[in-house]
Design a protein around this motif. Sequence first.
Motif, short mmCIF file in Angstrom:
data_model
loop_
_atom_site.label_atom_id
_atom_site.label_comp_id
_atom_site.label_asym_id
_atom_site.label_seq_id
_atom_site.Cartn_x
_atom_site.Cartn_y
_atom_site.Cartn_z
N THR A 70 0.83 -1.21 0.00
CA THR A 70 0.00 0.00 0.00
C THR A 70 0.86 1.25 0.00
OG1 THR A 70 -1.71 -1.21 1.22
CG2 THR A 70 -1.83 1.19 1.23
N THR A 71 1.93 1.22 0.78
CA THR A 71 2.85 2.38 0.79
C THR A 71 3.45 2.60 -0.59
OG1 THR A 71 3.40 1.90 3.10
CG2 THR A 71 4.89 3.35 1.88
N GLY A 72 3.82 1.50 -1.27
CA GLY A 72 4.35 1.63 -2.62
C GLY A 72 3.35 2.23 -3.59
N VAL A 73 2.08 1.83 -3.45
CA VAL A 73 1.04 2.40 -4.32
C VAL A 73 0.90 3.90 -4.09
CG1 VAL A 73 -1.44 2.42 -4.78
CG2 VAL A 73 -0.24 0.24 -4.58
N LEU A 74 0.88 4.30 -2.83
CA LEU A 74 0.74 5.73 -2.51
C LEU A 74 1.91 6.53 -3.04
CD1 LEU A 74 -0.61 5.51 1.17
CD2 LEU A 74 -1.91 5.98 -0.92
N VAL A 75 3.11 6.04 -2.84
CA VAL A 75 4.30 6.76 -3.32
C VAL A 75 4.33 6.80 -4.84
CG1 VAL A 75 6.83 6.74 -3.35
CG2 VAL A 75 5.61 6.20 -1.24
N ARG A 76 3.95 5.66 -5.47
CA ARG A 76 3.93 5.63 -6.94
C ARG A 76 2.92 6.62 -7.50
NH1 ARG A 76 5.14 1.13 -10.68
NH2 ARG A 76 4.25 1.69 -12.72
N ASN A 77 1.73 6.68 -6.91
CA ASN A 77 0.72 7.63 -7.38
C ASN A 77 1.21 9.06 -7.22
OD1 ASN A 77 -0.99 5.53 -8.03
ND2 ASN A 77 -2.13 5.64 -6.10
N HIS A 78 1.85 9.33 -6.08
CA HIS A 78 2.38 10.68 -5.87
C HIS A 78 3.46 11.00 -6.88
CE1 HIS A 78 3.57 14.28 -3.70
NE2 HIS A 78 4.83 13.86 -3.75
N ARG A 79 4.33 10.03 -7.14
CA ARG A 79 5.39 10.25 -8.13
C ARG A 79 4.82 10.48 -9.52
NH1 ARG A 79 9.08 5.27 -9.72
NH2 ARG A 79 7.10 4.80 -10.76
N ASP A 80 3.82 9.67 -9.91
CA ASP A 80 3.20 9.83 -11.23
C ASP A 80 2.50 11.19 -11.35
OD1 ASP A 80 4.11 7.33 -11.82
OD2 ASP A 80 2.19 6.32 -11.55
#
Length: 414
Positions: A148-158
């Motif tokens: 879940t943390t990876g998803v949040l960081v990835r969305n923020h990065r995108d």
Amino acid sequence: MSVFPRPHREDVLIAAAGLLGGVLLWALGLHTQGSDRGLSGSWVLLPVAAISLVELVRRSAPRTALLVATLALVADFFTLGSVATIAMFTDIVYAAVLYGGPSAARRIPWGTALFTVVVTVAAVSWLRSPQGLLLGVLAAAITIAPATTGVLVRNHRDAAEAARLRAEQTALLAEMDRTQAVMAERARMARELHDMVANHLSAIAIHSTAALSLDDARTSKDALTVIRENSVAGLAEMRRLIGLLRDTGDERAPAPAPTLGALDSLVEQARTNGASSGLTFTLEDRRGEGSALPAPVEMAAYRIVQESLTNALKHAPRGPVTVFLERTRRALRVDVVSPYGDRPGPRAPGSGAGLVGMRERVALLEGEFEAGPVVADGITGGTADADGVSAGANGTKIWRVRAELPVDEGGGTA
């Protein structure tokens, strides 16, 4: 050639820290499970070493790293267990979501949720006690939480990358708009400079050539008088243009644009300048009373007439030049006809910029423009044809400039 690219510096540091942490925990005798496991002793270092190794490719090969890390975690279950193995596994899950492809970012979180449910159900069934839920919580902590943390960081990065791309596109569009605005302003300034000065300079060139070629005191005096008048007028126009360019608009009001009301003076000036060349100039204004026009249309029409008269002074042989204006319901029609043919005596050189400028002015107003030689069928000297345009004798060629400038129906009456 290596299978995987050179590992990132941060990945090397993570791998080294994980390996050293695992060795230190083993040396201190700190384990996650009891000593009754089948593989005791230093066997616990094997999963630690394996998962430390795949930490080096957590960015370049996240799917491979996740697969090997999962096998290492399973192997760790059959040893005394190490916190370092579990901690590095959570980092691998996080990296697989963050650095993997879009499909991995979608599937891994669902896979971790399914894994947590299976572990929880199996633990409760095996232990037959609510304490099995603790294993489910542990499974969620090492799988769902990092995913879940990876998803949040990835969305923020995108989102940040999309915002950066939008900012670059906005900057590019702004630069394109600025460039187009500069080019349009340069073209407008070129048209204004040409239209304001070319008429006076053409008259100066023609009369100075006449004064040099004819050995007559009176002719030279008349030519010098015209030269002086046009040079003074040209200087005044140049000063006005320079003043417009230097003016910041803070204090002085903008200079008034030329209107069709000044056509009488323009034709009279052309009549004076063209007298020595045998040219006569006539203005036929059939717009009618109360035919108010928008300022851009009036200015364009004035400049078209001005440039047409300038071209006649430069190139037309002896004969009549007629300016005809007519207001219809939807447009202002401008016709300027002049003699066409070889011209004896002095003439000023032309660059063709005048026709380009007239065509550009009409195009900006979405009108129609024609310029070129035509046969004056049905036109007799000193009379007007069905369109109200005067010219030479039947069958002779004339140079005709014709423009139709669209006018809003509410702008006036015909």
